[in-house]
Design an enzyme around this catalytic site. Structure first.
Site, PDB file in Angstrom:
ATOM      1  N   GLY A  95       0.827  -1.312   0.077  1.00 38.62           N
ATOM      2  CA  GLY A  95       0.010   0.078   0.015  1.00 38.62           C
ATOM      3  C   GLY A  95       0.808   1.206   0.083  1.00 38.62           C
ATOM      4  O   GLY A  95       1.949   1.334   0.602  1.00 38.62           O
ATOM      5  N   ARG A 148       0.511  -5.232  -6.027  1.00 40.63           N
ATOM      6  CA  ARG A 148       0.613  -6.646  -5.192  1.00 40.63           C
ATOM      7  C   ARG A 148       1.129  -7.534  -6.200  1.00 40.63           C
ATOM      8  O   ARG A 148       0.871  -7.534  -7.462  1.00 40.63           O
ATOM      9  CB  ARG A 148      -0.674  -7.046  -4.760  1.00 40.63           C
ATOM     10  CG  ARG A 148      -1.421  -5.868  -3.958  1.00 40.63           C
ATOM     11  CD  ARG A 148      -0.932  -5.476  -2.563  1.00 40.63           C
ATOM     12  NE  ARG A 148      -1.823  -4.905  -1.901  1.00 40.63           N
ATOM     13  CZ  ARG A 148      -1.324  -4.388  -0.672  1.00 40.63           C
ATOM     14  NH1 ARG A 148      -0.454  -4.748   0.068  1.00 40.63           N
ATOM     15  NH2 ARG A 148      -2.305  -3.505  -0.016  1.00 40.63           N
ATOM     16  N   ASP A 207       5.154  -4.970   6.099  1.00 40.93           N
ATOM     17  CA  ASP A 207       5.230  -6.487   6.459  1.00 40.93           C
ATOM     18  C   ASP A 207       5.738  -7.381   4.912  1.00 40.93           C
ATOM     19  O   ASP A 207       6.752  -8.100   4.803  1.00 40.93           O
ATOM     20  CB  ASP A 207       4.299  -7.003   7.308  1.00 40.93           C
ATOM     21  CG  ASP A 207       4.637  -8.238   7.796  1.00 40.93           C
ATOM     22  OD1 ASP A 207       4.290  -9.242   7.053  1.00 40.93           O
ATOM     23  OD2 ASP A 207       5.240  -8.599   8.562  1.00 40.93           O
ATOM     24  N   THR A 214       4.229   2.839   5.813  1.00 41.51           N
ATOM     25  CA  THR A 214       2.903   2.134   5.762  1.00 41.51           C
ATOM     26  C   THR A 214       2.145   3.157   6.675  1.00 41.51           C
ATOM     27  O   THR A 214       2.502   3.536   7.801  1.00 41.51           O
ATOM     28  CB  THR A 214       2.648   0.921   6.284  1.00 41.51           C
ATOM     29  OG1 THR A 214       1.296   0.232   6.696  1.00 41.51           O
ATOM     30  CG2 THR A 214       3.659   0.584   7.658  1.00 41.51           C
ATOM     31  N   ASP A 238      -0.335   2.400   8.640  1.00 39.75           N
ATOM     32  CA  ASP A 238      -1.024   1.595   9.698  1.00 39.75           C
ATOM     33  C   ASP A 238       0.285   1.729  10.964  1.00 39.75           C
ATOM     34  O   ASP A 238      -0.345   1.391  12.225  1.00 39.75           O
ATOM     35  CB  ASP A 238      -1.058   0.378   9.358  1.00 39.75           C
ATOM     36  CG  ASP A 238      -2.292   0.085   8.458  1.00 39.75           C
ATOM     37  OD1 ASP A 238      -3.255   0.833   8.542  1.00 39.75           O
ATOM     38  OD2 ASP A 238      -2.281  -0.988   8.023  1.00 39.75           O
ATOM     39  N   ASP A 295       2.596  -0.282  12.052  1.00 40.27           N
ATOM     40  CA  ASP A 295       2.541  -1.587  12.585  1.00 40.27           C
ATOM     41  C   ASP A 295       3.637  -2.496  12.294  1.00 40.27           C
ATOM     42  O   ASP A 295       3.691  -3.447  12.278  1.00 40.27           O
ATOM     43  CB  ASP A 295       1.052  -2.112  11.730  1.00 40.27           C
ATOM     44  CG  ASP A 295       1.401  -2.529  10.150  1.00 40.27           C
ATOM     45  OD1 ASP A 295       2.146  -1.922   9.809  1.00 40.27           O
ATOM     46  OD2 ASP A 295       0.387  -3.342   9.733  1.00 40.27           O
ATOM     47  N   ARG A 299      -6.510  -2.695   9.756  1.00 38.77           N
ATOM     48  CA  ARG A 299      -6.940  -4.288   9.738  1.00 38.77           C
ATOM     49  C   ARG A 299      -6.534  -4.995  11.011  1.00 38.77           C
ATOM     50  O   ARG A 299      -7.304  -5.624  11.832  1.00 38.77           O
ATOM     51  CB  ARG A 299      -6.594  -4.884   8.493  1.00 38.77           C
ATOM     52  CG  ARG A 299      -7.267  -4.609   7.406  1.00 38.77           C
ATOM     53  CD  ARG A 299      -6.903  -5.416   6.137  1.00 38.77           C
ATOM     54  NE  ARG A 299      -5.483  -5.116   5.868  1.00 38.77           N
ATOM     55  CZ  ARG A 299      -4.740  -5.824   4.937  1.00 38.77           C
ATOM     56  NH1 ARG A 299      -5.414  -6.864   4.444  1.00 38.77           N
ATOM     57  NH2 ARG A 299      -3.277  -5.672   4.492  1.00 38.77           N
ATOM     58  N   GLN A 353      -7.465   8.264   3.519  1.00 39.48           N
ATOM     59  CA  GLN A 353      -6.361   8.370   4.539  1.00 39.48           C
ATOM     60  C   GLN A 353      -5.042   8.150   3.952  1.00 39.48           C
ATOM     61  O   GLN A 353      -3.929   8.544   4.808  1.00 39.48           O
ATOM     62  CB  GLN A 353      -6.788   7.318   5.545  1.00 39.48           C
ATOM     63  CG  GLN A 353      -7.997   7.494   6.390  1.00 39.48           C
ATOM     64  CD  GLN A 353      -8.477   6.359   6.984  1.00 39.48           C
ATOM     65  OE1 GLN A 353      -8.109   5.906   8.180  1.00 39.48           O
ATOM     66  NE2 GLN A 353      -9.420   5.568   6.314  1.00 39.48           N
TER      67      GLN A 353
END
Length: 319
Positions: free
Chosen positions: A11, A72, A103, A125, A127, A129, A171, A251
């Site tokens: 992403g 992807r 990741d 990213t 996120d 994360d 997610r 976002q």
């Protein structure tokens, strides 16, 4: 080392262009040739590779998204796909690779490292994360986008005396929801890392209603469930006029904040330094405002953890 490559994968996130710029200019400063690999690992397999110069990354530091594009690529998860990518690296004489992503991108970088091609991962990213770094490229920009949107939602929530459920990205990680919820004074924040107590959400809304509160904001990370489903359940349980806003891919876009531009520039430059030092299979990050690097395998074996003290504070402040 004379030639390196750079790609973005997974992403997109605001600040990726600043990281690309940093990698390219830092490398050229050290007399390296730099090659941009377009469309992530798919582009690597396809040989969609072009040499970059100083002008190639001019006027991109303020732009969102990624000028190298991203995609992807399930094929790259296979040995056959990885070997195709290696053949392209050999064809262009690329001796080291900087991979900007999350990741999944790092798993690809680790595979290449194991097959003899030095790779350095740069965490990009929204996120936030990725273990081993306090912040990832794009998180700060996405957070500010969410905060701005919630501020506007609160205006109409106040005007119409409604309860609003705002669904944000995340997610498997609740950082966006938690930070935005604390910054915007949300009544409840639902994140994947903590069990969802729906009764607590309802109790908070009812307590507010009893003291005369006319509007409320509930923030839901997408990994917890559907914002529309939560909105329906809240309306049925409280009889409050409830609306749902899903922010979605807005976002990910927008001009990166100063924090993301600086972070991306620092991490990109550090990645080039590591390649010049002969290191591979590393991920760069920032901890306590200091640049660090970790073994990618160690990072992939770890689990991202939320700041539980911050989560507790958000509950205490939303009584």
């Amino acid at each position: 080392m004379k030639k390196i490559g750079v790609l973005t994968s997974g992403g997109d996130s605001p600040g990726m262009n600043a990281a690309i710029r940093s990698v390219v200019r830092k490398a050229i400063y050290h007399d390296l040739e730099v090659y941009g690999i377009y469309n992530g690992y798919q582009g690597l397999i396809d040989g969609n590779i072009k040499q970059l110069d100083l002008g190639s990354v001019g006027d991109i530091i303020q732009r969102g998204g990624t000028v190298l594009h991203t995609a992807r690529c399930l094929e790259f998860k296979t040995d056959e796909g990885q070997e195709k990518g290696i053949e392209q690296l050999k064809r262009f004489g690329i001796e080291g690779l900087v991979v900007i992503g999350g990741d999944g991108s790092f798993r690809g970088a680790e595979k290449l490292t194991q097959k003899g091609y030095p790779c350095i991962g740069v965490p990009g990213t929204i996120d936030n994360d990725i273990p081993g770094t306090d912040f990832t490229i794009g998180f700060d920009t996405a957070l500010n986008t969410v905060i701005e949107a919630i501020d506007k939602v609160r205006d109409t929530a106040t005007s119409h005396e409604r309860t609003y459920v705002v669904e944000v990205m995340g997610r498997h990680a609740g950082d966006i929801a938690l930070w935005a919820g604390l910054a915007d004074g949300a009544e409840s924040i639902l994140i994947p890392e903590q069990p969802t107590d729906f009764n607590d959400v309802i109790d908070r809304l009812k307590r507010g209603q009893e003291r005369g509160k006319k509007h409320s904001i509930i923030i839901v990370a997408e990994g917890v469930g559907s914002g529309f489903e939560f909105g329906k359940r809240i309306e049925e349980a409280t009889n409050m006029d409830t609306r749902v806003t899903i922010l979605g891919h807005v976002q990910r876009g927008g001009s990166p904040t100063a924090n993301d531009r600086v972070l991306a520039s620092r991490l990109g430059g550090k990645a080039v330094d590591l390649l010049l030092e002969g290191k591979s299979g590393r991920m760069v990050g920032i901890q306590n405002n200091k640049l660090v690097d970790h073994d990618i395998l160690d990072i992939l074996d770890q689990k991202h953890e939320i700041d539980l003290d911050m989560y507790k504070l958000s509950q205490e402040l939303s009584i």
